[in-house]
Design a protein around this motif. Structure first.
Motif, PDB file in Angstrom:
ATOM      1  N   LEU A  29      56.431 -90.934 -46.660  1.00 46.81           N
ATOM      2  CA  LEU A  29      56.518 -92.315 -46.182  1.00 46.81           C
ATOM      3  C   LEU A  29      56.882 -93.264 -47.315  1.00 46.81           C
ATOM      4  O   LEU A  29      57.634 -94.223 -47.111  1.00 46.81           O
ATOM      5  CB  LEU A  29      55.187 -92.728 -45.551  1.00 46.81           C
ATOM      6  CG  LEU A  29      54.829 -92.044 -44.227  1.00 46.81           C
ATOM      7  CD1 LEU A  29      53.438 -92.484 -43.764  1.00 46.81           C
ATOM      8  CD2 LEU A  29      55.864 -92.380 -43.151  1.00 46.81           C
ATOM      9  N   VAL A  30      56.351 -93.003 -48.507  1.00 42.99           N
ATOM     10  CA  VAL A  30      56.718 -93.814 -49.673  1.00 42.99           C
ATOM     11  C   VAL A  30      58.215 -93.713 -49.929  1.00 42.99           C
ATOM     12  O   VAL A  30      58.892 -94.723 -50.186  1.00 42.99           O
ATOM     13  CB  VAL A  30      55.929 -93.367 -50.917  1.00 42.99           C
ATOM     14  CG1 VAL A  30      56.433 -94.097 -52.167  1.00 42.99           C
ATOM     15  CG2 VAL A  30      54.434 -93.631 -50.734  1.00 42.99           C
ATOM     16  N   LEU A  31      58.754 -92.490 -49.841  1.00 44.69           N
ATOM     17  CA  LEU A  31      60.189 -92.293 -50.070  1.00 44.69           C
ATOM     18  C   LEU A  31      61.031 -92.984 -49.001  1.00 44.69           C
ATOM     19  O   LEU A  31      62.102 -93.526 -49.306  1.00 44.69           O
ATOM     20  CB  LEU A  31      60.519 -90.803 -50.120  1.00 44.69           C
ATOM     21  CG  LEU A  31      59.911 -89.996 -51.269  1.00 44.69           C
ATOM     22  CD1 LEU A  31      60.485 -88.582 -51.283  1.00 44.69           C
ATOM     23  CD2 LEU A  31      60.151 -90.669 -52.605  1.00 44.69           C
ATOM     24  N   VAL A  32      60.566 -92.966 -47.765  1.00 43.28           N
ATOM     25  CA  VAL A  32      61.311 -93.667 -46.708  1.00 43.28           C
ATOM     26  C   VAL A  32      61.302 -95.169 -46.979  1.00 43.28           C
ATOM     27  O   VAL A  32      62.312 -95.854 -46.757  1.00 43.28           O
ATOM     28  CB  VAL A  32      60.716 -93.344 -45.325  1.00 43.28           C
ATOM     29  CG1 VAL A  32      61.299 -94.265 -44.264  1.00 43.28           C
ATOM     30  CG2 VAL A  32      61.005 -91.889 -44.955  1.00 43.28           C
ATOM     31  N   GLY A  33      60.173 -95.686 -47.472  1.00 43.80           N
ATOM     32  CA  GLY A  33      60.120 -97.092 -47.854  1.00 43.80           C
ATOM     33  C   GLY A  33      61.099 -97.392 -48.979  1.00 43.80           C
ATOM     34  O   GLY A  33      61.807 -98.415 -48.955  1.00 43.80           O
ATOM     35  N   MET A  34      61.151 -96.508 -49.972  1.00 44.01           N
ATOM     36  CA  MET A  34      62.108 -96.670 -51.070  1.00 44.01           C
ATOM     37  C   MET A  34      63.543 -96.598 -50.550  1.00 44.01           C
ATOM     38  O   MET A  34      64.417 -97.349 -51.002  1.00 44.01           O
ATOM     39  CB  MET A  34      61.875 -95.592 -52.133  1.00 44.01           C
ATOM     40  CG  MET A  34      60.558 -95.722 -52.881  1.00 44.01           C
ATOM     41  SD  MET A  34      60.262 -94.319 -54.008  1.00 44.01           S
ATOM     42  CE  MET A  34      61.655 -94.481 -55.143  1.00 44.01           C
ATOM     43  N   ALA A  35      63.778 -95.694 -49.617  1.00 42.75           N
ATOM     44  CA  ALA A  35      65.125 -95.558 -49.048  1.00 42.75           C
ATOM     45  C   ALA A  35      65.540 -96.831 -48.325  1.00 42.75           C
ATOM     46  O   ALA A  35      66.691 -97.275 -48.440  1.00 42.75           O
ATOM     47  CB  ALA A  35      65.159 -94.373 -48.088  1.00 42.75           C
ATOM     48  N   THR A  36      64.620 -97.416 -47.587  1.00 46.89           N
ATOM     49  CA  THR A  36      64.920 -98.659 -46.864  1.00 46.89           C
ATOM     50  C   THR A  36      65.289 -99.769 -47.833  1.00 46.89           C
ATOM     51  O   THR A  36      66.282-100.488 -47.635  1.00 46.89           O
ATOM     52  CB  THR A  36      63.704 -99.079 -46.023  1.00 46.89           C
ATOM     53  OG1 THR A  36      63.366 -98.026 -45.103  1.00 46.89           O
ATOM     54  CG2 THR A  36      64.001-100.354 -45.236  1.00 46.89           C
ATOM     55  N   LEU A  37      64.490 -99.917 -48.900  1.00 46.52           N
ATOM     56  CA  LEU A  37      64.785-100.938 -49.916  1.00 46.52           C
ATOM     57  C   LEU A  37      66.125-100.649 -50.590  1.00 46.52           C
ATOM     58  O   LEU A  37      66.917-101.568 -50.843  1.00 46.52           O
ATOM     59  CB  LEU A  37      63.667-100.955 -50.953  1.00 46.52           C
ATOM     60  CG  LEU A  37      63.818-101.970 -52.099  1.00 46.52           C
ATOM     61  CD1 LEU A  37      63.898-103.390 -51.545  1.00 46.52           C
ATOM     62  CD2 LEU A  37      62.656-101.836 -53.085  1.00 46.52           C
ATOM     63  N   SER A  38      66.391 -99.377 -50.856  1.00 47.41           N
ATOM     64  CA  SER A  38      67.651 -98.984 -51.488  1.00 47.41           C
ATOM     65  C   SER A  38      68.847 -99.376 -50.624  1.00 47.41           C
ATOM     66  O   SER A  38      69.858 -99.867 -51.135  1.00 47.41           O
ATOM     67  CB  SER A  38      67.650 -97.470 -51.734  1.00 47.41           C
ATOM     68  OG  SER A  38      68.871 -97.028 -52.294  1.00 47.41           O
ATOM     69  N   LEU A  39      68.740 -99.150 -49.322  1.00 49.37           N
ATOM     70  CA  LEU A  39      69.838 -99.511 -48.423  1.00 49.37           C
ATOM     71  C   LEU A  39      70.035-101.019 -48.364  1.00 49.37           C
ATOM     72  O   LEU A  39      71.178-101.498 -48.290  1.00 49.37           O
ATOM     73  CB  LEU A  39      69.554 -98.964 -47.017  1.00 49.37           C
ATOM     74  CG  LEU A  39      69.578 -97.446 -46.854  1.00 49.37           C
ATOM     75  CD1 LEU A  39      69.238 -97.057 -45.418  1.00 49.37           C
ATOM     76  CD2 LEU A  39      70.935 -96.867 -47.257  1.00 49.37           C
TER      77      LEU A  39
END
Length: 215
Positions: A29-39
């Motif tokens: 879930l942390v990585l998905v949060g990072m992915a969202t911010l990255s996008l």
């Protein structure tokens, strides 16, 4: 890709590795949060992480169902037994001990298998981490191969609670999921396969209890 974006991708990969190895909250879930911010920073959409609609969705689903049966057989027929014998231990499946004969738990685990496992984990590792690794290492054959291996190692690391055998199985499965993502050019391929594999496993646990290999 410009040098600046490549450096940013490297920083993101390092952050993802720290999140996984430090076991922050639920790492996927942390990585998905990072992915969202990255996008958001890149002004990109989910398609840049591999969420591309396949030309024949139902055909892909049928293919991935067959692949999932092969992966499940590989796990219990080869990987788990060999890892059991070499390590002298068994995969820790105690979290699923109460699943046998419990229909309510079966339904709950299947829902979690398709959401938190298949969708979230594939987005995190075969989507975000793999893509950022290829941003750093390149999209040539060597860059893709190394990216698959490194993202699979991180995926195996989040299964530490299942012991060495569980990590070995998770790591090999991750390589297969990554290969499917590359082969089919869509993240939906590993999402479907991961979901089907977990469903097959949960149904087996429901019927006969935790399975540690066929021999």
């Amino acid at each position: 890709m410009t040098r600046g974006w490549r450096v940013l991708a490297g920083v993101e990969v390092a952050g993802a590795a720290v999140a996984v190895l430090a076991d922050w909250f639920v790492p996927s879930l942390v990585l998905v949060g990072m992915a969202t911010l990255s996008l958001v920073v890149r002004r990109d959409g989910p398609g840049s992480l591999g969420f591309r609609r396949p030309p024949h969705p139902w055909r892909l689903a049928g293919q991935m169902l067959l692949v999932s049966l092969a992966v499940s057989l590989l796990d219990v027929g080869l990987l788990m037994p060999i890892a059991n014998h070499v390590s002298g231990t068994r995969q820790d499946l105690s979290d699923f001990a109460d699943l046998q004969g419990n229909l309510v738990l079966l339904a709950l685990f299947i829902v979690l298998g398709w959401t938190l496992a298949a969708l979230v984990e594939e987005t995190a590792f075969r989507g975000y981490v793999f893509t950022r690794l290829t941003d750093v290492l390149g999209v040539g054959s060597s860059g893709v191969a190394v990216s698959l291996v490194l993202s699979s190692v991180l995926f195996a690391a989040i299964h530490s609670e299942q012991g060495v055998v569980g990590q070995v199985v998770a790591g090999v499965d991750a390589l297969l999921y990554g290969a499917l993502r590359v082969w089919k050019a869509t993240l939906w391929a590993p999402v479907l396969t991961h979901g089907f594999v977990d469903t097959v496993g949960f149904v087996a646990f429901f019927l006969v209890g935790p399975t540690y290999g066929l021999w």
